[in-house]
Design an enzyme around this catalytic site. Structure first.
Site, PDB file in Angstrom:
ATOM      1  N   LYS A   1      52.049  39.326   9.598  1.00 30.58           N
ATOM      2  CA  LYS A   1      51.667  38.317   8.600  1.00 30.58           C
ATOM      3  C   LYS A   1      50.466  38.696   7.752  1.00 30.58           C
ATOM      4  O   LYS A   1      49.500  39.267   8.221  1.00 30.58           O
ATOM      5  CB  LYS A   1      51.342  36.975   9.296  1.00 30.58           C
ATOM      6  CG  LYS A   1      52.513  36.277   9.936  1.00 30.58           C
ATOM      7  CD  LYS A   1      53.582  35.838   8.948  1.00 30.58           C
ATOM      8  CE  LYS A   1      53.137  34.741   8.013  1.00 30.58           C
ATOM      9  NZ  LYS A   1      52.957  33.461   8.679  1.00 30.58           N
TER      10      LYS A   1
ATOM     11  N   GLU B   1      45.858  28.446  -0.465  1.00 32.54           N
ATOM     12  CA  GLU B   1      46.301  27.277   0.309  1.00 32.54           C
ATOM     13  C   GLU B   1      45.153  26.285   0.517  1.00 32.54           C
ATOM     14  O   GLU B   1      45.324  25.075   0.400  1.00 32.54           O
ATOM     15  CB  GLU B   1      46.824  27.714   1.679  1.00 32.54           C
ATOM     16  CG  GLU B   1      48.169  28.413   1.627  1.00 32.54           C
ATOM     17  CD  GLU B   1      48.569  28.901   3.014  1.00 32.54           C
ATOM     18  OE1 GLU B   1      49.395  28.243   3.649  1.00 32.54           O
ATOM     19  OE2 GLU B   1      48.036  29.927   3.468  1.00 32.54           O
TER      20      GLU B   1
ATOM     21  N   SER C   1      47.579  36.642  11.040  1.00 34.85           N
ATOM     22  CA  SER C   1      47.970  35.667  12.060  1.00 34.85           C
ATOM     23  C   SER C   1      47.518  36.196  13.418  1.00 34.85           C
ATOM     24  O   SER C   1      47.550  37.400  13.666  1.00 34.85           O
ATOM     25  CB  SER C   1      49.488  35.501  12.031  1.00 34.85           C
ATOM     26  OG  SER C   1      49.950  35.073  13.296  1.00 34.85           O
TER      27      SER C   1
ATOM     28  N   HIS D   1      62.182  22.725 -13.079  1.00 31.33           N
ATOM     29  CA  HIS D   1      62.773  22.263 -11.802  1.00 31.33           C
ATOM     30  C   HIS D   1      62.753  23.367 -10.736  1.00 31.33           C
ATOM     31  O   HIS D   1      63.578  23.369  -9.831  1.00 31.33           O
ATOM     32  CB  HIS D   1      64.216  21.775 -11.981  1.00 31.33           C
ATOM     33  CG  HIS D   1      64.403  20.812 -13.104  1.00 31.33           C
ATOM     34  ND1 HIS D   1      64.338  19.455 -12.969  1.00 31.33           N
ATOM     35  CD2 HIS D   1      64.617  21.039 -14.429  1.00 31.33           C
ATOM     36  CE1 HIS D   1      64.523  18.870 -14.140  1.00 31.33           C
ATOM     37  NE2 HIS D   1      64.679  19.803 -15.049  1.00 31.33           N
TER      38      HIS D   1
ATOM     39  N   LYS E   1      25.880   9.765  -3.615  1.00 34.64           N
ATOM     40  CA  LYS E   1      25.388  11.144  -3.579  1.00 34.64           C
ATOM     41  C   LYS E   1      26.232  12.150  -2.801  1.00 34.64           C
ATOM     42  O   LYS E   1      26.541  13.232  -3.295  1.00 34.64           O
ATOM     43  CB  LYS E   1      23.970  11.163  -3.021  1.00 34.64           C
ATOM     44  CG  LYS E   1      23.041  10.528  -3.996  1.00 34.64           C
ATOM     45  CD  LYS E   1      21.638  10.389  -3.528  1.00 34.64           C
ATOM     46  CE  LYS E   1      20.957   9.397  -4.434  1.00 34.64           C
ATOM     47  NZ  LYS E   1      21.593   8.038  -4.365  1.00 34.64           N
TER      48      LYS E   1
ATOM     49  N   ASN F   1      14.297   3.069  -8.568  1.00 34.06           N
ATOM     50  CA  ASN F   1      15.590   2.847  -9.226  1.00 34.06           C
ATOM     51  C   ASN F   1      15.777   3.734 -10.462  1.00 34.06           C
ATOM     52  O   ASN F   1      16.836   4.328 -10.653  1.00 34.06           O
ATOM     53  CB  ASN F   1      15.752   1.370  -9.603  1.00 34.06           C
ATOM     54  CG  ASN F   1      15.763   0.481  -8.369  1.00 34.06           C
ATOM     55  OD1 ASN F   1      15.837   0.980  -7.246  1.00 34.06           O
ATOM     56  ND2 ASN F   1      15.698  -0.833  -8.574  1.00 34.06           N
TER      57      ASN F   1
HETATM   58  N1  ARG Z   1      17.627   6.151  -1.827  1.00 34.94           N
HETATM   59  C1  ARG Z   1      17.931   5.279  -2.908  1.00 34.94           C
HETATM   60  C2  ARG Z   1      19.258   5.683  -3.531  1.00 34.94           C
HETATM   61  O1  ARG Z   1      19.644   6.779  -3.363  1.00 34.94           O
HETATM   62  C3  ARG Z   1      16.874   5.335  -3.961  1.00 34.94           C
HETATM   63  C4  ARG Z   1      16.713   4.075  -4.748  1.00 34.94           C
HETATM   64  C5  ARG Z   1      16.308   2.991  -3.854  1.00 34.94           C
HETATM   65  N2  ARG Z   1      15.776   1.875  -4.512  1.00 34.94           N
HETATM   66  C6  ARG Z   1      15.507   0.782  -3.816  1.00 34.94           C
HETATM   67  N3  ARG Z   1      14.934  -0.179  -4.418  1.00 34.94           N
HETATM   68  N4  ARG Z   1      15.817   0.707  -2.532  1.00 34.94           N
HETATM   69  O2  ARG Z   1      19.927   4.904  -4.163  1.00 34.94           O
END
Ligand code: ARG
Length: 467
Positions: free
Chosen positions: A282, A289, A276, A155, A324, A109
């Site tokens: 084109k 874009e 194109s 505008h 992530k 953690n």
């Molecule tokens: N893979 C987990 C994450 O990205 C890491 C932390 C996980 N901790 C746990 N006690 N399962 O959040």
């Protein structure tokens, strides 16, 4: 056997393994993970928690794994769930059971929190670098076009003439605020969470300051529960990224409009356009874009993370693993957009004549005619009406204000004299806006100098930032 397998009597269900593992994407954190582990194990040694031979063995093992990863020799496995346990498993294979001492006084953690802080810290500096380069490019273009005048729009209707340099410097200021925002959030990114353990802190006599010093963190989390469950810094990063993408999309939109036949203000470099498959004539502005189109996913990642975090009880919850992929995709999307926008601006050709023609043709000097009457004592409201009628007169005769005769002027208002013809020229009209933040030549020149100074401060900041 799982690293946490002791308490279990059955193997994990295959679908569960696939569903809960994050190694598919969090292997991107491999360098941060090893870097954090190296700092952690050295701290354990300094605090007398591990013996120095143990520290050396683990350190060498981690370094060998690092080399093998870089050489592409390592295959990660979903059986080991995430990057943290994959590395720990590899370490134990590499150095034997002593490798099992690495995780002393640490939990995944606080470990994953450290990895993400390290990752986003590096990205924050990279994005600032990209913004600074773009700002520099825009300033250089602005300098080339101090004397290029185009209609400014409100505008999307022609409003008042502005210097192209002034127009481009507006973006320089927008991206400058983005730099400031990232520099501010950097303080919170640059805070060390390691040492919080799973939730409540450590029973070992750890000294977090050693890790902070080694990794260059300027602050430490003050509460272990906050340390493992804080994702605010990620939301801040996504919010900064969304703002930057929005700014890039506004610039992109102008490049798209301006390079259309209808505007004809600029031509983008061939190397930055595509054709194109059917229509041979084109030349499409695909890059701006796409930048405009990619804003959605970045904003989406921000909304997604906020939604994930809403109402989550303290402290770590597996939900947080969802933080992530959005961050990774945001970094790639944003860095790609920044890297393309700068050379696109640098390489664009400006059609000064077309800009000028439109500025002269669109009654963009009408406000100045009204203000001319005001300086002669006419109340602004009355002057506004007089000029409005005169504009109508011009439209009916397909003339610009500068093409009217003195007689026509004087029948609109007797106080108009022949100096009106110089007063309404585009140069005089822009230079009349000399007060404060206006588009007058002197102000634009002055602004360019000020912005150059900001750029050199940014470069200094980047040079001294920890990554
Ligand atoms: N893979 C987990 C994450 O990205 C890491 C932390 C996980 N901790 C746990 N006690 N399962 O959040």
């Amino acid at each position: 056997m799982k690293l946490w397998g002791g308490r279990f009597t059955k193997p994990t269900n295959q679908l569960v393994e696939e569903y809960t593992s994050s190694i598919q994407f969090d292997q991107r954190l491999v360098e941060e993970d090893i870097r954090g582990s190296l700092a952690h194990v050295r701290m354990l040694g300094k605090c007398g928690i591990l013996r120095s031979e143990e520290v050396d063995t683990i350190t060498n093992g981690l370094q060998r794994i690092q080399e093998r990863v870089l050489a592409g020799e390592v295959e990660f496995s979903i059986a080991h769930e995430d990057i943290h346990m994959n590395i720990e498993k590899l370490l134990i294979e590499e150095v034997g059971t002593v490798g099992g001492k690495l995780h002393t006084g640490r939990s995944r953690n606080d470990q994953v929190a450290l990895d993400m802080h390290l990752f986003v810290r590096r990205c924050t500096v990279d994005v600032i670098q990209g913004l600074t380069t773009l700002r520099q490019t825009l300033i250089a273009k602005a300098e080339d076009h101090i004397d290029t005048i185009l209609p400014g729009y409100t505008h999307l209707q022609r409003a008042q003439p502005v210097r192209l340099g002034h127009h481009l410097l507006a973006y320089v200021d927008m991206f400058g605020r983005d730099v400031e925002r990232l520099q501010d959030s950097y303080k919170r990114v640059n805070t060390l969470p390691l040492g919080a353990g799973a939730i409540a802190g450590s029973t070992f006599p750890i000294q977090r300051e050693h890790v902070a010093n080694e990794l260059g963190f300027s602050r430490l989390y003050e509460n272990s529960m906050d340390a493992v469950s804080d994702r605010d810094y990620l939301v801040e990063f996504l919010s900064c990224a969304s703002m930057i993408m929005i700014h890039l999309s506004r610039l992109s939109e102008e490049l798209i409009l301006w390079s259309s036949e209808e505007f004809g203000y600029i031509e983008l470099d061939d190397a930055f356009c595509t054709g194109s498959s059917m229509m041979p004539q084109k030349k499409n502005p695909d890059v701006p874009e796409l930048i405009r189109g990619k804003v959605g996913r970045v904003i989406g990642h921000g909304v997604s993370l906020l939604t994930t975090l809403k109402a989550l009880p303290l402290t770590y919850n597996k939900d947080m693993q969802e933080d992530k992929e959005g961050i990774f995709d945001t970094v790639d999307t944003l860095m790609g957009a920044l890297a393309l926008t700068a050379p696109m601006i640098e390489g664009m050709k400006v059609n000064k004549e077309k800009m000028r023609e439109n500025a002269e043709g669109g009654f963009t000097n009408a406000t100045d005619l009204a203000e001319y009457l005001v300086t002669k004592g006419v109340p602004f409201r009355e002057a506004h009406a007089v000029v409005g009628k005169l504009v109508l007169h011009c439209i009916e005769r397909k003339k610009s204000l500068l093409e009217l005769s003195l007689q026509e002027y004087q029948s609109a208002h007797p106080l108009i004299e022949k100096d009106i013809f110089t007063r309404l020229s585009l140069e005089v009209v822009t230079d009349a806006r000399e007060a404060g933040c206006g588009t007058a030549r002197v102000r634009v020149v002055e602004a360019i100098q000020k912005k150059e100074k900001e750029i050199s401060n940014e470069r200094h900041w980047i040079k001294h930032a920890q990554t």
